[in-house]
Design an enzyme around this catalytic site. Structure first.
Site, PDB file in Angstrom:
ATOM      1  N   GLY A   1       0.829  -1.201   0.000  1.00  8.00           N
ATOM      2  CA  GLY A   1       0.000   0.000   0.000  1.00  8.00           C
ATOM      3  C   GLY A   1       0.859   1.245   0.000  1.00  8.00           C
ATOM      4  O   GLY A   1       2.045   1.204  -0.305  1.00  8.00           O
ATOM      5  N   ASN A   2       0.249   2.372   0.360  1.00  4.69           N
ATOM      6  CA  ASN A   2       0.998   3.623   0.451  1.00  4.69           C
ATOM      7  C   ASN A   2       0.368   4.505   1.520  1.00  4.69           C
ATOM      8  O   ASN A   2      -0.615   4.112   2.165  1.00  4.69           O
ATOM      9  CB  ASN A   2       1.056   4.334  -0.910  1.00  4.69           C
ATOM     10  CG  ASN A   2      -0.322   4.614  -1.477  1.00  4.69           C
ATOM     11  OD1 ASN A   2      -1.113   5.352  -0.883  1.00  4.69           O
ATOM     12  ND2 ASN A   2      -0.633   4.015  -2.635  1.00  4.69           N
ATOM     13  N   HIS A   3       0.914   5.687   1.690  1.00  8.22           N
ATOM     14  CA  HIS A   3       0.515   6.553   2.809  1.00  8.22           C
ATOM     15  C   HIS A   3      -0.632   7.508   2.477  1.00  8.22           C
ATOM     16  O   HIS A   3      -0.926   8.400   3.272  1.00  8.22           O
ATOM     17  CB  HIS A   3       1.716   7.374   3.286  1.00  8.22           C
ATOM     18  CG  HIS A   3       2.837   6.544   3.836  1.00  8.22           C
ATOM     19  ND1 HIS A   3       2.708   5.744   4.956  1.00  8.22           N
ATOM     20  CD2 HIS A   3       4.117   6.366   3.407  1.00  8.22           C
ATOM     21  CE1 HIS A   3       3.850   5.130   5.206  1.00  8.22           C
ATOM     22  NE2 HIS A   3       4.720   5.480   4.268  1.00  8.22           N
ATOM     23  N   SER A   4      -1.275   7.348   1.352  1.00  6.74           N
ATOM     24  CA  SER A   4      -2.350   8.281   0.986  1.00  6.74           C
ATOM     25  C   SER A   4      -3.475   8.233   2.014  1.00  6.74           C
ATOM     26  O   SER A   4      -3.946   7.158   2.399  1.00  6.74           O
ATOM     27  CB  SER A   4      -2.901   7.933  -0.398  1.00  6.74           C
ATOM     28  OG  SER A   4      -4.034   8.727  -0.690  1.00  6.74           O
TER      29      SER A   4
ATOM     30  N   ALA B   1      -4.147   7.345  -5.054  1.00  2.00           N
ATOM     31  CA  ALA B   1      -2.770   6.866  -5.184  1.00  2.00           C
ATOM     32  C   ALA B   1      -2.840   5.355  -5.412  1.00  2.00           C
ATOM     33  O   ALA B   1      -2.782   4.561  -4.470  1.00  2.00           O
ATOM     34  CB  ALA B   1      -1.967   7.196  -3.932  1.00  2.00           C
TER      35      ALA B   1
END
Length: 402
Positions: free
Chosen positions: A212-215, A280
């Site tokens: 995943g990512n930090h969005s 994102a």
């Protein structure tokens, strides 16, 4: 802010079995920020209690012209009620009530309010199949429309008699949308359908781990709020996030993976006027998801990845009439990369932000963006709140349609 925030709505409830649905309608209206005053015909109280609707509306429910208590006798001023309203809606509107409305038969408080109303009036018929098909009913509906009243058509389905056909009152959600559309009329994006993606996507490695990512999704949610406030019909397709829309008119589709997000966007794209890809989205996903939790071993672990669908590029190539807006988060050669993305994705506008700018990027309440246009011009905005950035983007959309 919701389009119904602060609006005064008088809901007239008449004696039909569909009256039970009005409890949910009142709840929807109150949650949207509207003030709701319920006026019932005396017989309507046999189908849904004034106490129920009073509790939900947080106002006394008016039933009779004359109000009697143990010590006083007063009257419910039908003129004041009518003048207070921004909208009068009669739901359900029975055959009997519609006949009274057409002929000016003013024998109860609700009819007195209707006869005094200078605001728009909506009515949602509800009755059995044969009654709805009767020529007198059809004539009365036509006459009411000729008076300027707004029809919320009855729907087809199973009726209280056991028959199946036309005559069932529109569902509360449908009536609510009619009311919202009424108050959105004249707003700059009224009639436009906008699909917005937001947040990250989570690509599963095994049942407990993911890529995943930090969005946070803040930018997409702010865009959805700004578009809805200006009258657009908004579909928000969101990956995992702790946020939720404040405007109840926003159609919120929650997804996890890039494939799920793509499927949801593709489903609405043909009828969408504007597509904004602010999510994102993970570029890659594990080629194989382990069915059980992967156990730690002494050696290294390798995960084979494969590409996710490119949502912006795929829909950009499919566009016919749509305005397509993408986002680019860059760390180097920002403007050059954004211009290349604009061409490759067949977008109409790229909103560029850089992780090199203080206060921009994931998880912040602010952003610093540059608009990159198809004519290769660019417009840089100062650091501002994501709310203001969203408003600036929506203004670009409004300008496009002017």
């Amino acid at each position: 802010m919701n389009s119904l925030s602060g609006k005064h709505i008088v809901l007239g409830v008449t004696a039909g079995i569909a009256a039970y649905k009005t409890a949910y309608l009142v709840r929807l209206l109150v949650k949207s920020g509207a003030e709701v005053q319920v006026v019932m015909t005396p017989d309507a109280a046999e189908f849904v209690t004034p106490l129920t609707l009073s509790t939900l509306s947080k106002k006394p429910v008016y039933v009779d012209l004359i109000h009697r208590s143990a010590s006083t006798v007063s009257w419910n001023n039908h003129v004041e009620i009518a003048q207070w309203a921004d909208l009068l809606i009669i739901a359900p509107a029975t055959a009997n009530t519609m006949a009274k409305m057409v002929n000016g038969q003013c024998d109860n408080l609700l009819m007195a309010v209707y006869m005094s109303a200078k605001t728009p009036v909506m009515f949602a018929p509800a009755m059995d199949l044969d009654m709805y098909q009767h020529p007198s009913t059809k004539n009365n509906i036509s006459r009411l429309q000729s008076f300027g009243n707004i029809l919320i058509p009855a729907e087809s389905g199973e009726l209280a008699s056991g028959l199946t056909g036309e005559g069932r009152m529109a569902e509360p959600e449908t009536i609510f949308r009619h009311i919202e559309n009424h108050f959105c009329a004249g707003k700059p994006l009224s009639g436009k359908k906008i699909t917005i993606t937001a947040g990250p996507t989570y690509e599963p490695i095994d049942p407990v781990r993911f890529i995943g990512n930090h969005s946070s999704g803040k930018m997409g949610f702010e865009l959805a709020e700004a578009a809805a406030e200006r009258g657009a019909e908004v579909t928000l397709v969101s990956g995992p996030t702790n946020l939720q829309p404040e405007n109840t008119s926003i159609h919120w589709v929650r997804v996890q993976t890039a494939q799920e997000m793509f499927d949801a966007c593709e489903k609405t794209f043909a009828t969408t006027d504007v597509f904004i890809a602010s999510a994102a989205v993970a570029d890659y996903k594990p080629k194989h998801k382990a069915e059980q939790k992967i156990k730690k071993s002494a050696g290294t672990m390798q995960i084979e990845l494969e590409k996710n669908p490119d949502i912006l590029a795929t829909l950009g190539q499919q566009k016919t009439h749509q305005l397509v807006i993408g986002f680019a988060l860059e760390t180097e050669n920002e403007l050059e990369n954004a211009q290349q993305k604009l061409q490759k994705k067949n977008a109409d506008l790229i909103v560029l932000n850089s992780l090199n700018d203080s206060g921009a990027g994931f998880g912040t309440d602010t952003n610093k963006v540059t608009f990159v246009f198809k004519n290769k011009q660019a417009e840089s905005l100062p650091l501002m709140s994501k709310t203001k950035v969203a408003e600036a983007i929506i203004e670009q959309i409004i300008t496009h349609y002017e």
